[in-house]
Write a protein that holds these residues in place. Structure first.
Motif, short mmCIF file in Angstrom:
data_model
loop_
_atom_site.label_atom_id
_atom_site.label_comp_id
_atom_site.label_asym_id
_atom_site.label_seq_id
_atom_site.Cartn_x
_atom_site.Cartn_y
_atom_site.Cartn_z
N LYS A 61 0.95 -0.94 0.38
CA LYS A 61 -0.19 0.11 0.11
C LYS A 61 0.60 1.13 -0.30
CE LYS A 61 -4.33 1.61 2.48
NZ LYS A 61 -4.83 1.57 3.07
N PRO A 62 1.52 1.45 -1.08
CA PRO A 62 2.49 2.87 -1.54
C PRO A 62 1.62 3.59 -1.18
CG PRO A 62 1.95 2.27 -3.23
CD PRO A 62 1.49 0.63 -2.72
N THR A 63 2.76 5.39 -0.61
CA THR A 63 2.92 5.70 -0.98
C THR A 63 3.41 6.82 -1.57
OG1 THR A 63 3.44 5.96 2.20
CG2 THR A 63 3.68 8.43 0.42
N ILE A 64 2.51 7.10 -2.52
CA ILE A 64 2.71 8.32 -3.39
C ILE A 64 3.32 9.74 -3.85
CG2 ILE A 64 1.70 9.20 -5.68
CD1 ILE A 64 0.24 6.31 -4.87
N ARG A 65 4.07 10.13 -3.91
CA ARG A 65 4.24 11.72 -4.63
C ARG A 65 4.62 11.63 -5.12
NH1 ARG A 65 8.84 14.59 -0.40
NH2 ARG A 65 7.15 14.34 1.03
N VAL A 66 3.52 13.46 -5.27
CA VAL A 66 3.95 14.01 -6.43
C VAL A 66 4.74 15.37 -6.23
CG1 VAL A 66 1.76 15.04 -8.20
CG2 VAL A 66 1.20 12.29 -7.21
N SER A 113 6.66 9.53 -7.54
CA SER A 113 8.08 8.47 -6.87
C SER A 113 7.18 7.83 -5.60
CB SER A 113 9.59 9.26 -6.72
OG SER A 113 8.73 10.06 -5.32
N MET A 114 7.87 6.07 -5.87
CA MET A 114 6.71 5.91 -4.45
C MET A 114 8.09 5.16 -4.21
SD MET A 114 3.59 4.03 -5.78
CE MET A 114 4.48 3.90 -8.17
N SER A 115 8.61 5.80 -2.95
CA SER A 115 10.36 5.35 -2.42
C SER A 115 9.86 3.51 -2.23
CB SER A 115 10.03 5.45 -0.98
OG SER A 115 9.03 5.36 0.21
N GLU A 116 9.05 2.88 -1.70
CA GLU A 116 8.19 1.44 -1.69
C GLU A 116 8.48 0.16 -2.71
OE1 GLU A 116 6.53 3.65 -0.57
OE2 GLU A 116 5.27 3.43 1.09
N CYS A 117 8.68 1.36 -3.60
CA CYS A 117 8.72 0.25 -5.09
C CYS A 117 9.71 0.80 -5.96
CB CYS A 117 7.34 0.24 -5.42
SG CYS A 117 5.79 -0.02 -4.92
N ASP A 118 10.77 1.98 -5.56
CA ASP A 118 11.92 2.44 -6.27
C ASP A 118 11.02 2.27 -7.62
OD1 ASP A 118 14.62 2.97 -6.22
OD2 ASP A 118 15.25 0.90 -7.48
N PHE A 119 10.29 3.09 -7.57
CA PHE A 119 9.50 4.17 -9.08
C PHE A 119 9.84 5.44 -8.41
CE2 PHE A 119 6.21 5.53 -11.08
CZ PHE A 119 5.99 5.15 -11.62
N LYS A 120 10.04 5.88 -10.00
CA LYS A 120 9.89 7.09 -10.47
C LYS A 120 9.75 8.10 -11.37
CE LYS A 120 12.44 11.88 -9.02
NZ LYS A 120 13.40 12.53 -7.83
N GLU A 121 8.91 8.46 -12.10
CA GLU A 121 8.30 9.21 -13.70
C GLU A 121 7.75 9.98 -13.37
OE1 GLU A 121 5.81 7.41 -17.27
OE2 GLU A 121 6.06 5.50 -15.16
N SER A 122 8.16 11.06 -14.57
CA SER A 122 7.49 12.38 -15.20
C SER A 122 6.93 12.68 -16.20
CB SER A 122 8.64 13.23 -14.59
OG SER A 122 9.95 13.24 -13.73
N VAL A 123 5.63 13.41 -16.08
CA VAL A 123 4.90 12.75 -16.39
C VAL A 123 4.53 14.49 -17.73
CG1 VAL A 123 4.02 10.90 -17.41
CG2 VAL A 123 2.81 12.50 -15.93
N PRO A 124 3.97 15.31 -18.61
CA PRO A 124 3.55 16.84 -18.77
C PRO A 124 2.24 16.35 -18.79
CG PRO A 124 4.34 15.13 -20.54
CD PRO A 124 4.45 14.51 -19.81
N PHE A 125 1.33 17.57 -18.21
CA PHE A 125 0.49 17.84 -17.84
C PHE A 125 -0.25 19.20 -19.02
CE2 PHE A 125 0.96 18.40 -13.86
CZ PHE A 125 0.18 19.30 -13.43
N ASN A 126 -2.02 18.94 -18.82
CA ASN A 126 -2.04 20.89 -18.80
C ASN A 126 -2.88 20.87 -17.84
OD1 ASN A 126 -0.23 21.20 -21.43
ND2 ASN A 126 -2.08 19.50 -22.64
N VAL A 127 -2.99 22.14 -17.11
CA VAL A 127 -4.53 22.87 -16.51
C VAL A 127 -5.13 23.77 -17.39
CG1 VAL A 127 -4.94 23.75 -14.34
CG2 VAL A 127 -2.89 22.42 -14.29
N LEU A 128 -6.28 23.21 -17.61
CA LEU A 128 -7.43 23.91 -18.52
C LEU A 128 -7.65 25.51 -17.91
CD1 LEU A 128 -8.43 21.19 -20.16
CD2 LEU A 128 -6.50 22.35 -20.76
#
Length: 129
Positions: A61-66, A113-128
């Motif tokens: 049940k990972p902790t997600i950091r945005v 990122s999720m430290s429990e899963c050794d995961f980090k990814e970046s993605v672009p997005f738009n705010v309308l």
């Protein structure tokens, strides 16, 4: 000439070696992919989702950091949240995070990122508007 076959059963078997190991060691191994962040409106809610694969032997049940960055690379927003979904060992689940934000109109990049899963990814997005 007719051939009629009645009451025939075909049985198939698969014989495979099975190795079971019982241990008192907690093994947390997970990976994620397919990250999506959906367009949103200014000062509204942000939705992101991804697939989480649990390859360990305990529930995850990972902790997600945005972290959200503007076009100049400056950190403009941060959000930490523990997943509401618990992923069982050897399974893959879609995880969704939905939270309010204070971002104005524009183009941003989110680093997840999720430290429990050794995961980090970046993605672009738009705010309308």
């Amino acid at each position: 000439m007719k051939i009629i076959i009645k009451n025939i059963f075909i049985l198939s078997e698969i014989i495979a070696p099975l190795e079971i190991e019982v241990t008192n060691q907690r093994k947390i191994v997970c990976s994620a992919g397919g990250l999506k962040i959906y367009e949103t409106e200014a000062f509204s809610w942000l939705l992101l989702d991804f697939q989480l694969l649990n390859q360990g032997n305990v529930r995850v049940k990972p902790t997600i950091r945005v972290n959200v960055f503007d076009r100049s690379g400056r950190l403009v927003y941060q959000h930490d949240e523990q997943s509401k979904k618990e992923v069982l060992p050897t399974t893959k689940e879609k995880v969704e995070i939905y939270f309010p934000h204070t971002l104005p109109e524009g183009t941003f990049a989110a680093s997840i990122s999720m430290s429990e899963c050794d995961f980090k990814e970046s993605v672009p997005f738009n705010v309308l508007p």
